[in-house]
Scaffold this active site. Structure first.
Site, PDB file in Angstrom:
ATOM      1  N   CYS A  71       0.845  -1.192   0.000  1.00  0.00           N
ATOM      2  CA  CYS A  71       0.000   0.000   0.000  1.00  0.00           C
ATOM      3  C   CYS A  71       0.881   1.243   0.000  1.00  0.00           C
ATOM      4  CB  CYS A  71      -0.909   0.009   1.233  1.00  0.00           C
ATOM      5  SG  CYS A  71      -1.858   1.522   1.439  1.00  0.00           S
ATOM      6  N   CYS A  77      -0.637   6.212   6.844  1.00  0.00           N
ATOM      7  CA  CYS A  77      -1.871   5.774   7.487  1.00  0.00           C
ATOM      8  C   CYS A  77      -1.572   5.204   8.864  1.00  0.00           C
ATOM      9  CB  CYS A  77      -2.550   4.728   6.605  1.00  0.00           C
ATOM     10  SG  CYS A  77      -3.990   3.952   7.350  1.00  0.00           S
ATOM     11  N   CYS A  80      -1.969   0.055   9.206  1.00  0.00           N
ATOM     12  CA  CYS A  80      -1.051  -1.082   9.038  1.00  0.00           C
ATOM     13  C   CYS A  80       0.365  -0.677   9.429  1.00  0.00           C
ATOM     14  CB  CYS A  80      -1.099  -1.581   7.596  1.00  0.00           C
ATOM     15  SG  CYS A  80      -2.701  -2.272   7.142  1.00  0.00           S
ATOM     16  N   CYS A 163      -8.518   0.228   0.607  1.00  0.00           N
ATOM     17  CA  CYS A 163      -7.588  -0.403   1.541  1.00  0.00           C
ATOM     18  C   CYS A 163      -7.462  -1.876   1.169  1.00  0.00           C
ATOM     19  CB  CYS A 163      -8.105  -0.263   2.970  1.00  0.00           C
ATOM     20  SG  CYS A 163      -7.127  -1.185   4.175  1.00  0.00           S
ATOM     21  N   GLN A 299     -16.167 -10.427  14.885  1.00  0.00           N
ATOM     22  CA  GLN A 299     -14.762 -10.507  14.486  1.00  0.00           C
ATOM     23  C   GLN A 299     -14.591 -10.138  13.008  1.00  0.00           C
ATOM     24  OE1 GLN A 299     -12.202 -10.973  16.408  1.00  0.00           O
ATOM     25  NE2 GLN A 299     -12.872 -12.101  18.218  1.00  0.00           N
ATOM     26  N   TYR A 328     -18.938 -11.143  28.173  1.00  0.00           N
ATOM     27  CA  TYR A 328     -18.638 -10.255  27.046  1.00  0.00           C
ATOM     28  C   TYR A 328     -19.021 -10.991  25.749  1.00  0.00           C
ATOM     29  CZ  TYR A 328     -15.532  -8.325  30.688  1.00  0.00           C
ATOM     30  OH  TYR A 328     -15.006  -7.845  31.858  1.00  0.00           O
ATOM     31  N   GLU A 349     -23.689  -9.246  27.983  1.00  0.00           N
ATOM     32  CA  GLU A 349     -23.081  -8.213  27.136  1.00  0.00           C
ATOM     33  C   GLU A 349     -23.731  -6.875  27.474  1.00  0.00           C
ATOM     34  OE1 GLU A 349     -21.210  -5.869  24.782  1.00  0.00           O
ATOM     35  OE2 GLU A 349     -20.617  -7.987  24.699  1.00  0.00           O
ATOM     36  N   ASP A 400     -14.238 -13.071  26.818  1.00  0.00           N
ATOM     37  CA  ASP A 400     -13.670 -12.450  25.613  1.00  0.00           C
ATOM     38  C   ASP A 400     -13.793 -10.937  25.786  1.00  0.00           C
ATOM     39  OD1 ASP A 400     -12.716 -11.811  23.136  1.00  0.00           O
ATOM     40  OD2 ASP A 400     -14.364 -12.695  21.996  1.00  0.00           O
ATOM     41  N   CYS A 427      -7.623 -10.015  23.131  1.00  0.00           N
ATOM     42  CA  CYS A 427      -7.082  -9.238  22.015  1.00  0.00           C
ATOM     43  C   CYS A 427      -5.899  -8.383  22.458  1.00  0.00           C
ATOM     44  CB  CYS A 427      -8.169  -8.358  21.389  1.00  0.00           C
ATOM     45  SG  CYS A 427      -8.951  -7.204  22.537  1.00  0.00           S
TER      46      CYS A 427
END
Length: 500
Positions: A71, A77, A80, A163, A299, A328, A349, A400, A427
Site C-alpha cells: 500500500c 496511514c 497497518c 484499503c 470478528q 462479554y 453483554e 472475551d 485481544c
C-alpha cells in the site's frame, strides 16, 4: 537527547505497537516504521524521562525482515504499522509479544510458555480479509470532500478508497459516497467547528452470504436524497463480470444511519435508523447463522474467527453436561458456536442491541439452551452469584473482554464460582497476562495457550489461554489489578527485555 536532535541508530527490537526500538546512551528510542536490523537516521520528536520517540528519516542499511509495503499509504496511514515487514516475521514478532507479556507481566515460566504456545496461526492470504471497514469523511485544504483513514495519532484524513486489507467492494462504495456528496452538495463534518453532516461511512460484508451493509454516521437526523444514494450504492456493488475488481455475488441488504451529534472521538452514535432493507446483515460461522447490526461486535477476519472459536471450543472440552458462562458475549458468537456441546449456556453483554441480536440468533438457529443478559459482566454475574440464582454455578467460564481486560470484580466472582475450566480469549496479551497472574494466585493453573493473527500488518495479536482449577482456594482478598499497562510496558521496553 532533545527534541529535533538527529542520530544514526541501530534498531535492535520491536515495541508493543510494532515500532522499532533503538538505544542512545542506554536510553530507548521508539521509531515508527523501523525494524530490528535497520541502521537508520532518526530525528527525535519527543523526549521523555526514560525514553524518547523518533521519526524515521532514512534507512541506511535495511533489515532482512524489511519488505516493500503493498500500500502506497502504509507509512502515512495509522492502520497497518507492520506492512513493511514480511508476513512470517510478523507472526514471529506476535509470538514473541505474547511470550514476553506472559513472562514479564504474568510471571509465567518462559520455557513453559514457549512450548505451550507453539507458532502463532496466520492467514493463508494476508490481504482482502476484513469484513468491516470504517472511513472518516472530511474536506481537504481546498474544501473538496475526502474519504480515507486517519494518519497515525492524528485526525488528519489520508485519502484512500481501496484499503487492500478490506473487501474489494469498499472501493466502489467509497467512490459512490464521494460522488453522492459532490452531486448533491452534502456537507462533511468539521471537527473544529462541529459543523457539517457526513462524519463516517462504515461497511460490513457477510463473506459467507454476500450481504452488504453501509452505515453512515451523521451529525444530523437524516440524509438528503437518500433514495438516490441507495440507488448509487446498489450500482456500486454490481460491478460488471470480468472486471479485475469484481466483488462476486453481493447484495445491498442494509443501509443505516447512526446519529452522532456529540463532540467525541466515538464513531457510532446512540441512535440509529434503517433507511433501506433490514437493520442487519447475516453471516455464518460454520453452520451457525448470525444477524449482525451496525452496533454489533463481530470478528473482522472470517478465516481466523473460525480457527479462534474452534480452539476455544477445543479448550473447553465440553461433554454435553456442562453449564457455561460466556462473558462479554457480543451477539452470541461463541455462546451459540459451543451451544450444541453444552447443557446450558449463559451470555452477558453491555450493548442492548447485541443481546437482541444474540437472542434472535439463538431463535433462528433453533438453539434453546442459551440465555442472554444485558449489562456489564462485572455487575450482572456477581449479582446472579450473590443471589444464588440459576446460572450462579458454572462448570466452564469463557471470557472475551475488550482490550482493557476483565474487571477485577468479575475476576473475583469467577474465582468464587470456582469453575473447572476458564477459557480466556484475548485481544491484548498484556491484559491477558495481568489477569492470568491474578487467577493463578487464586487456585487456577495455566494449562494451554494459542495465538492467532486476526489483524495482519498490525501489532495486535489474538490469543487464547486455558486455565484449570487446581484447588478450592477462592478470592478471599482483593488485589488491585487496574494498572496502566501501556506505561508499564513502555518502561519495560525502555529498560530492555531483561528488565535492567
Amino acid at each position: 537527547m532533545n527534541k529535533n536532535d538527529t542520530f544514526e541508530i541501530y534498531i535492535d527490537d520491536l515495541g508493543q505497537d510494532g515500532e522499532g526500538i533503538g538505544h542512545i546512551d542506554g536510553e530507548a528510542v521508539f521509531v515508527k516504521d523501523a525494524l530490528p536490523g535497520d541502521t537508520a537516521i532518526v530525528k527525535i520528536i519527543k523526549a521523555k524521562k526514560k525514553y524518547a520517540y523518533g521519526r524515521l528519516m532514512e534507512v541506511l542499511s535495511p533489515s532482512v525482515y524489511r519488505t516493500e509495503a503493498k500500500c502506497a499509504n502504509a507509512r502515512a496511514c495509522g492502520g497497518c504499522t507492520l506492512m513493511h515487514m514480511d508476513y512470517q516475521s510478523q507472526l514471529k514478532f506476535k509470538r514473541d509479544r505474547i511470550i514476553n507479556c506472559m513472562t514479564r507481566i504474568g510471571g509465567q515460566d518462559k520455557e513453559l510458555i514457549e512450548k505451550m504456545l507453539g507458532e502463532v496461526q496466520g492467514v493463508k492470504e494476508p490481504f482482502r480479509f476484513r469484513n468491516k471497514m470504517q472511513f472518516p469523511i472530511g474536506k481537504d485544504k481546498d474544501g473538496n470532500p475526502v474519504i480515507g483513514f486517519y494518519a497515525g495519532r492524528t485526525h488528519h484524513i489520508i485519502p484512500e478508497e481501496d484499503c487492500i486489507t478490506g473487501h474489494p467492494v469498499n472501493k466502489h462504495i467509497v467512490k459512490a459516497v464521494k460522488d453522492y456528496i459532490v452531486k448533491f452538495n452534502v456537507s462533511t463534518y468539521d471537527e473544529e467547528t462541529l459543523q457539517g453532516l457526513m462524519r463516517h461511512v462504515i461497511t460490513r460484508i457477510g463473506f459467507a452470504t454476500g450481504e452488504v451493509m453501509v452505515c453512515f454516521v451523521i451529525n444530523g437526523e437524516s440524509l438528503p436524497h437518500s433514495n438516490e444514494l441507495v440507488e448509487m450504492l446498489k450500482s456500486a456493488i454490481n460491478v460488471m463480470p470480468g472486471d479485475e475488481t469484481s466483488t462476486g455475488e453481493l447484495t445491498l441488504s442494509s443501509v443505516m444511519i447512526s446519529i452522532n451529534r456529540e463532540n467525541t472521538n466515538r464513531i457510532l452514535g446512540t441512535k440509529s435508523k434503517c433507511i433501506y432493507g433490514r437493520p442487519y446483515i447475516d453471516d455464518y460461522i460454520e453452520d451457525i447463522r448470525f444477524s449482525i447490526s451496525a452496533e454489533s461486535f463481530y470478528q473482522v477476519n472470517p478465516e481466523m474467527t473460525v480457527q479462534l472459536y474452534s480452539k476455544a471450543r477445543e479448550f473447553a472440552e465440553l461433554s454435553g453436561n456442562e453449564t457455561v458462562w460466556d462473558m462479554y458475549c457480543g451477539i452470541g458468537t461463541i455462546s451459540l458456536f459451543i451451544s450444541k456441546m453444552a447443557k446450558k449456556v449463559y451470555g452477558v453483554e453491555i450493548v442492548p442491541q447485541a443481546i437482541e441480536n444474540a437472542r434472535n440468533n439463538a431463535a433462528q438457529n433453533g438453539i434453546e439452551n442459551a440465555e442472554f443478559f444485558v449489562g456489564k459482566a462485572e455487575e450482572v454475574v456477581p449479582d446472579i452469584y450473590a443471589g444464588n440464582r440459576p446460572g450462579s454455578r458454572a462448570d466452564v467460564v469463557i471470557v472475551d473482554p475488550p482490550r482493557k481486560g476483565c474487571d477485577e470484580k468479575l475476576l473475583e466472582t469467577i474465582c468464587l464460582m470456582n469453575p473447572e475450566k476458564l477459557v480466556y480469549v484475548s485481544c491484548d496479551p498484556a491484559t491477558l497476562a495481568r489477569d492470568v497472574k491474578y487467577l493463578t494466585e487464586r487456585g487456577f493453573i495455566l494449562k494451554k495457550m494459542a495465538g492467532f493473527d486476526q489483524f495482519c500488518h498490525t501489532g495486535h495479536v489474538e490469543s487464547i489461554a486455558l486455565l484449570e482449577r487446581v484447588s478450592n482456594r477462592k478470592a478471599d482478598a482483593k488485589v488491585h489489578i487496574d494498572v496502566d499497562l501501556e506505561d508499564y510496558y513502555r518502561i519495560k521496553d525502555a529498560q530492555g527485555k531483561d528488565g535492567k
